[in-house]
Design a protein around this motif. Structure first.
Motif, PDB file in Angstrom:
ATOM      1  N   VAL A   1       7.672  -1.631   5.929  1.00 51.72           N
ATOM      2  CA  VAL A   1       7.987  -0.635   4.906  1.00 51.72           C
ATOM      3  C   VAL A   1       9.481  -0.728   4.591  1.00 51.72           C
ATOM      4  O   VAL A   1      10.301  -0.764   5.512  1.00 51.72           O
ATOM      5  CB  VAL A   1       7.623   0.788   5.397  1.00 51.72           C
ATOM      6  N   PRO A   2       9.846  -0.779   3.316  1.00 53.26           N
ATOM      7  CA  PRO A   2      11.270  -0.848   2.967  1.00 53.26           C
ATOM      8  C   PRO A   2      12.059   0.323   3.552  1.00 53.26           C
ATOM      9  O   PRO A   2      11.557   1.455   3.620  1.00 53.26           O
ATOM     10  CB  PRO A   2      11.271  -0.792   1.436  1.00 53.26           C
ATOM     11  N   ASP A   3      13.264   0.059   3.987  1.00 53.34           N
ATOM     12  CA  ASP A   3      14.103   1.079   4.629  1.00 53.34           C
ATOM     13  C   ASP A   3      14.349   2.294   3.739  1.00 53.34           C
ATOM     14  O   ASP A   3      14.496   3.402   4.237  1.00 53.34           O
ATOM     15  CB  ASP A   3      15.450   0.487   5.052  1.00 53.34           C
ATOM     16  N   ASN A   4      14.390   2.104   2.433  1.00 52.78           N
ATOM     17  CA  ASN A   4      14.703   3.218   1.542  1.00 52.78           C
ATOM     18  C   ASN A   4      13.459   3.969   1.057  1.00 52.78           C
ATOM     19  O   ASN A   4      13.569   4.871   0.235  1.00 52.78           O
ATOM     20  CB  ASN A   4      15.533   2.733   0.348  1.00 52.78           C
ATOM     21  N   ALA A   5      12.277   3.627   1.566  1.00 49.53           N
ATOM     22  CA  ALA A   5      11.054   4.325   1.171  1.00 49.53           C
ATOM     23  C   ALA A   5      11.070   5.755   1.683  1.00 49.53           C
ATOM     24  O   ALA A   5      11.543   6.035   2.783  1.00 49.53           O
ATOM     25  CB  ALA A   5       9.834   3.594   1.709  1.00 49.53           C
ATOM     26  N   VAL A   6      10.553   6.662   0.874  1.00 51.23           N
ATOM     27  CA  VAL A   6      10.459   8.079   1.247  1.00 51.23           C
ATOM     28  C   VAL A   6       9.013   8.426   1.586  1.00 51.23           C
ATOM     29  O   VAL A   6       8.741   9.080   2.581  1.00 51.23           O
ATOM     30  CB  VAL A   6      10.984   8.975   0.109  1.00 51.23           C
ATOM     31  N   THR A   7       8.087   8.000   0.729  1.00 47.52           N
ATOM     32  CA  THR A   7       6.658   8.211   0.966  1.00 47.52           C
ATOM     33  C   THR A   7       5.915   6.937   0.590  1.00 47.52           C
ATOM     34  O   THR A   7       6.454   6.047  -0.056  1.00 47.52           O
ATOM     35  CB  THR A   7       6.090   9.382   0.141  1.00 47.52           C
ATOM     36  N   LEU A   8       4.636   6.876   0.983  1.00 47.11           N
ATOM     37  CA  LEU A   8       3.790   5.724   0.685  1.00 47.11           C
ATOM     38  C   LEU A   8       2.536   6.166  -0.059  1.00 47.11           C
ATOM     39  O   LEU A   8       2.030   7.266   0.167  1.00 47.11           O
ATOM     40  CB  LEU A   8       3.355   5.022   1.974  1.00 47.11           C
ATOM     41  N   THR A   9       2.043   5.291  -0.908  1.00 45.65           N
ATOM     42  CA  THR A   9       0.752   5.458  -1.559  1.00 45.65           C
ATOM     43  C   THR A   9      -0.041   4.183  -1.313  1.00 45.65           C
ATOM     44  O   THR A   9       0.466   3.091  -1.525  1.00 45.65           O
ATOM     45  CB  THR A   9       0.914   5.681  -3.072  1.00 45.65           C
ATOM     46  N   LEU A  10      -1.269   4.328  -0.845  1.00 45.87           N
ATOM     47  CA  LEU A  10      -2.155   3.186  -0.643  1.00 45.87           C
ATOM     48  C   LEU A  10      -3.280   3.261  -1.664  1.00 45.87           C
ATOM     49  O   LEU A  10      -3.919   4.305  -1.813  1.00 45.87           O
ATOM     50  CB  LEU A  10      -2.750   3.190   0.760  1.00 45.87           C
ATOM     51  N   ILE A  11      -3.512   2.169  -2.370  1.00 50.96           N
ATOM     52  CA  ILE A  11      -4.569   2.099  -3.370  1.00 50.96           C
ATOM     53  C   ILE A  11      -5.507   0.967  -2.974  1.00 50.96           C
ATOM     54  O   ILE A  11      -5.060  -0.164  -2.770  1.00 50.96           O
ATOM     55  CB  ILE A  11      -3.993   1.824  -4.772  1.00 50.96           C
ATOM     56  N   VAL A  12      -6.786   1.262  -2.866  1.00 52.01           N
ATOM     57  CA  VAL A  12      -7.782   0.243  -2.567  1.00 52.01           C
ATOM     58  C   VAL A  12      -8.573   0.015  -3.845  1.00 52.01           C
ATOM     59  O   VAL A  12      -9.352   0.867  -4.263  1.00 52.01           O
ATOM     60  CB  VAL A  12      -8.712   0.659  -1.413  1.00 52.01           C
ATOM     61  N   ASP A  13      -8.292  -1.127  -4.487  1.00 52.46           N
ATOM     62  CA  ASP A  13      -9.047  -1.433  -5.692  1.00 52.46           C
ATOM     63  C   ASP A  13      -9.719  -2.789  -5.555  1.00 52.46           C
ATOM     64  O   ASP A  13      -9.377  -3.581  -4.687  1.00 52.46           O
ATOM     65  CB  ASP A  13      -8.193  -1.323  -6.952  1.00 52.46           C
ATOM     66  N   ASP A  14     -10.684  -3.018  -6.420  1.00 54.98           N
ATOM     67  CA  ASP A  14     -11.502  -4.217  -6.378  1.00 54.98           C
ATOM     68  C   ASP A  14     -11.392  -4.930  -7.716  1.00 54.98           C
ATOM     69  O   ASP A  14     -12.063  -4.556  -8.677  1.00 54.98           O
ATOM     70  CB  ASP A  14     -12.943  -3.820  -6.083  1.00 54.98           C
ATOM     71  N   PRO A  15     -10.539  -5.958  -7.798  1.00 58.44           N
ATOM     72  CA  PRO A  15     -10.366  -6.647  -9.075  1.00 58.44           C
ATOM     73  C   PRO A  15     -11.563  -7.521  -9.460  1.00 58.44           C
ATOM     74  O   PRO A  15     -11.664  -7.957 -10.599  1.00 58.44           O
ATOM     75  CB  PRO A  15      -9.117  -7.502  -8.851  1.00 58.44           C
ATOM     76  N   ASP A  16     -12.486  -7.752  -8.530  1.00 60.32           N
ATOM     77  CA  ASP A  16     -13.656  -8.588  -8.801  1.00 60.32           C
ATOM     78  C   ASP A  16     -14.925  -7.785  -9.044  1.00 60.32           C
ATOM     79  O   ASP A  16     -16.021  -8.347  -9.050  1.00 60.32           O
ATOM     80  CB  ASP A  16     -13.902  -9.552  -7.631  1.00 60.32           C
ATOM     81  N   ALA A  17     -14.791  -6.479  -9.237  1.00 60.05           N
ATOM     82  CA  ALA A  17     -15.974  -5.641  -9.462  1.00 60.05           C
ATOM     83  C   ALA A  17     -16.694  -6.097 -10.736  1.00 60.05           C
ATOM     84  O   ALA A  17     -16.061  -6.574 -11.679  1.00 60.05           O
ATOM     85  CB  ALA A  17     -15.570  -4.178  -9.567  1.00 60.05           C
ATOM     86  N   PRO A  18     -18.020  -5.968 -10.776  1.00 58.67           N
ATOM     87  CA  PRO A  18     -18.796  -6.452 -11.927  1.00 58.67           C
ATOM     88  C   PRO A  18     -18.354  -5.889 -13.281  1.00 58.67           C
ATOM     89  O   PRO A  18     -18.442  -6.558 -14.292  1.00 58.67           O
ATOM     90  CB  PRO A  18     -20.223  -6.004 -11.604  1.00 58.67           C
ATOM     91  N   ARG A  19     -17.862  -4.670 -13.307  1.00 57.90           N
ATOM     92  CA  ARG A  19     -17.458  -4.044 -14.576  1.00 57.90           C
ATOM     93  C   ARG A  19     -15.946  -3.989 -14.743  1.00 57.90           C
ATOM     94  O   ARG A  19     -15.435  -3.159 -15.480  1.00 57.90           O
ATOM     95  CB  ARG A  19     -18.051  -2.652 -14.673  1.00 57.90           C
ATOM     96  N   GLY A  20     -15.222  -4.831 -14.042  1.00 56.34           N
ATOM     97  CA  GLY A  20     -13.765  -4.821 -14.113  1.00 56.34           C
ATOM     98  C   GLY A  20     -13.172  -4.143 -12.893  1.00 56.34           C
ATOM     99  O   GLY A  20     -13.899  -3.675 -12.013  1.00 56.34           O
ATOM    100  N   THR A  21     -11.863  -4.068 -12.819  1.00 52.74           N
ATOM    101  CA  THR A  21     -11.184  -3.496 -11.657  1.00 52.74           C
ATOM    102  C   THR A  21     -11.687  -2.082 -11.385  1.00 52.74           C
ATOM    103  O   THR A  21     -11.754  -1.244 -12.288  1.00 52.74           O
ATOM    104  CB  THR A  21      -9.667  -3.488 -11.866  1.00 52.74           C
ATOM    105  N   PHE A  22     -12.044  -1.836 -10.135  1.00 57.30           N
ATOM    106  CA  PHE A  22     -12.584  -0.538  -9.715  1.00 57.30           C
ATOM    107  C   PHE A  22     -11.729  -0.009  -8.576  1.00 57.30           C
ATOM    108  O   PHE A  22     -11.480  -0.717  -7.594  1.00 57.30           O
ATOM    109  CB  PHE A  22     -14.038  -0.711  -9.250  1.00 57.30           C
TER     110      PHE A  22
END
Length: 77
Positions: A34-55
């Motif tokens: 984690v970068p030293d200057n980070a204050v908070t984190l956001t984690l995003i779990v997406d699927d770029p190979d989903a049948p209908r586009g990124t999910f």
């Protein structure tokens, strides 16, 4: 940053336990670099190979920058 899970191998299949047709729970996650200057984190779990586009499967935000992981089966809010 490096993100990994002890529940499955890098580039390996995610166990069905963590899928909507399984138990639908979140896998345990661990991260580092984690970068030293980070204050908070956001984690995003997406699927770029989903049948209908990124999910987007899920996201979690406002984690403290000092956090190093999440346990399995984080409660939904």
């Amino acid at each position: 940053m490096k993100l990994k899970s002890p529940a499955f191998e890098d580039k390996g299949a995610i166990p069905n336990k963590y899928a909507c047709d399984g138990e639908g729970i979140s896998p345990p996650l661990q991260w580092s670099g984690v970068p030293d200057n980070a204050v908070t984190l956001t984690l995003i779990v997406d699927d770029p190979d989903a049948p209908r586009g990124t999910f987007t499967h899920w996201l979690v935000h406002d984690l403290p920058a000092t956090a190093t992981g999440l346990p399995e089966n984080v409660p939904k809010r």
